[in-house]
Design a protein around this motif. Sequence first.
Motif, PDB file in Angstrom:
ATOM      1  N   HIS A 204      40.813  50.017  18.856  1.00  0.00           N
ATOM      2  CA  HIS A 204      40.082  48.780  19.121  1.00  0.00           C
ATOM      3  C   HIS A 204      39.705  48.079  17.822  1.00  0.00           C
ATOM      4  CE1 HIS A 204      38.934  48.528  23.492  1.00  0.00           C
ATOM      5  NE2 HIS A 204      39.511  49.712  23.460  1.00  0.00           N
ATOM      6  N   VAL A 205      39.672  46.759  17.899  1.00  0.00           N
ATOM      7  CA  VAL A 205      39.083  45.923  16.860  1.00  0.00           C
ATOM      8  C   VAL A 205      37.731  45.476  17.400  1.00  0.00           C
ATOM      9  CG1 VAL A 205      39.288  43.807  15.501  1.00  0.00           C
ATOM     10  CG2 VAL A 205      41.342  45.131  16.076  1.00  0.00           C
ATOM     11  N   GLY A 206      36.652  45.808  16.702  1.00  0.00           N
ATOM     12  CA  GLY A 206      35.314  45.526  17.218  1.00  0.00           C
ATOM     13  C   GLY A 206      34.531  44.561  16.356  1.00  0.00           C
ATOM     14  N   LEU A 207      33.456  44.033  16.944  1.00  0.00           N
ATOM     15  CA  LEU A 207      32.514  43.197  16.216  1.00  0.00           C
ATOM     16  C   LEU A 207      31.428  44.088  15.609  1.00  0.00           C
ATOM     17  CD1 LEU A 207      32.216  40.264  18.775  1.00  0.00           C
ATOM     18  CD2 LEU A 207      33.371  40.199  16.559  1.00  0.00           C
ATOM     19  N   HIS A 208      30.426  43.472  15.010  1.00  0.00           N
ATOM     20  CA  HIS A 208      29.317  44.184  14.376  1.00  0.00           C
ATOM     21  C   HIS A 208      28.714  45.194  15.347  1.00  0.00           C
ATOM     22  CE1 HIS A 208      25.387  44.858  12.524  1.00  0.00           C
ATOM     23  NE2 HIS A 208      25.869  44.316  11.423  1.00  0.00           N
ATOM     24  N   ALA A 209      28.250  46.322  14.816  1.00  0.00           N
ATOM     25  CA  ALA A 209      27.736  47.411  15.655  1.00  0.00           C
ATOM     26  C   ALA A 209      26.534  46.986  16.490  1.00  0.00           C
ATOM     27  CB  ALA A 209      27.356  48.610  14.785  1.00  0.00           C
ATOM     28  N   ASN A 210      25.781  45.966  16.053  1.00  0.00           N
ATOM     29  CA  ASN A 210      24.618  45.506  16.808  1.00  0.00           C
ATOM     30  C   ASN A 210      24.907  44.276  17.652  1.00  0.00           C
ATOM     31  OD1 ASN A 210      22.820  47.501  15.937  1.00  0.00           O
ATOM     32  ND2 ASN A 210      22.401  46.399  14.030  1.00  0.00           N
ATOM     33  N   SER A 211      26.168  43.849  17.725  1.00  0.00           N
ATOM     34  CA  SER A 211      26.505  42.696  18.562  1.00  0.00           C
ATOM     35  C   SER A 211      26.398  43.082  20.025  1.00  0.00           C
ATOM     36  CB  SER A 211      27.921  42.199  18.254  1.00  0.00           C
ATOM     37  OG  SER A 211      28.877  43.137  18.700  1.00  0.00           O
ATOM     38  N   SER A 212      26.073  42.118  20.875  1.00  0.00           N
ATOM     39  CA  SER A 212      25.900  42.406  22.299  1.00  0.00           C
ATOM     40  C   SER A 212      27.210  42.873  22.927  1.00  0.00           C
ATOM     41  CB  SER A 212      25.365  41.171  23.037  1.00  0.00           C
ATOM     42  OG  SER A 212      26.247  40.066  22.905  1.00  0.00           O
ATOM     43  N   ILE A 213      28.343  42.350  22.446  1.00  0.00           N
ATOM     44  CA  ILE A 213      29.639  42.771  23.002  1.00  0.00           C
ATOM     45  C   ILE A 213      29.912  44.226  22.659  1.00  0.00           C
ATOM     46  CG2 ILE A 213      32.145  42.435  22.855  1.00  0.00           C
ATOM     47  CD1 ILE A 213      31.661  39.462  22.565  1.00  0.00           C
TER      48      ILE A 213
END
Length: 313
Positions: A204-213
Motif C-alpha cells: 500500500h501507498v499511505g498518507l500520514h499516520a495521523n490522517s483520517s484515511i
Amino acid sequence: MNAPDRAFTRRLDLTTLQLFVAVCERGSIGKAAENEFMAPSAVSKRLSDLEATVGTSLFLRHARGVTPTPAGQSLLHHARSVLFSLDKMQGELAEYAHGVRGHVRVHANISAIVQFLPEDLGSFIRDHDAIKIDLEEHLSTEVLRAVQEGAADLGICHVGVAGAGTELQTLPYRQDRLVLIVPQGHPLANQTRMAFADSLEFDHVGLHANSSIYLAMNEAAHRAGRGIRLRIRVTGLDAMCRMIHNGLGVGLMPRRAFDLMHGVGHLSAIDLTDAWATRRIDLVARDFSSLPVSARLLVDHLSSRAGDGPTPT
C-alpha cells in the motif's frame, strides 16, 4: 473582578508572557533569549518576577535547561490562548483598517480542500467579496485541535473518533466515499467492487499516520486480523497517484478527488463495499452561535451544501 484579581492582571505584561512561552518551547532560557534578542539575565529576571506574581515555581531547572512544572504547564496553556486572541484581534483590526469587513480563519483537511472547497469558497466570495478567508490545510486531528485552542474560527474535516470527548460543535457539510486506486494491469484492476480486507495482501501507498484515511484503513485491517503492507507514505493525493502509477502499491482516496485528478497516471478506481468507506465531512466550531457575523455567513453557505455529496453505493 475583585481587587486582588485586578492587581494580578496589572502585574502581568505581554512581553513576559511571550518570553515565558518561548522558554517553554525552546527548553532553555539562553536559546529563548537569543531568539528574542534579549540578554539571558533580563529574561531570567522577568521569569523570576513572573513566578513571584503567580506565587509558585514555574520551571524545573537542570543542567540541560528548564522544563515547566505542572503550574507552568497550566500557565503555558492560558498564555498561548491569550496570545492567540491578541493575534486574532490585531489581524481583524488590521483588515478593517484596510477596508475589509470580515476575516475568517479556516483549517481544513486535504479531502475537503481537494474535493469541495475551491467551488464552495469561490461562490461565497463572489457574494461576499469584502470578507477575507484564510485557509490552511491540516490533518483532521490538527484541525480539531486548532479549533479547540482558538487558532481557527472554523474547521472542516472528518471528525470520527478524533472528536470524541471534545466539546466542539459540528454541522454536516459534505460526504465522500473512499475507493481503492490501483495501476492498470494490477491483479485487482478488473474488480469493480471489493472489500478493503481483500487488498491487504498487496503493498500500500499511505498518507500520514495521523490522517483520517490512514486511521480508518488501519482500524479496518485490525478488525480483519491483518496488517497493512505499507511501502511508502506520502503527504498529498497527487503524489499517491504517481507512486501507485509507478508500481509502489495500491492506495485509498476519495472518489471525487480521484476523478478531479484525471490524467495523473494510468490508474483505476475500485469501489469498496465497506460501510466505513462512506464518510461525513463536518463543519466544526467551539460555538457556532458566538462566531463573528462573517464566519456565521460562511457557515450558513457551506452547510447549505450538505446535500450535495455523493450517494452511498
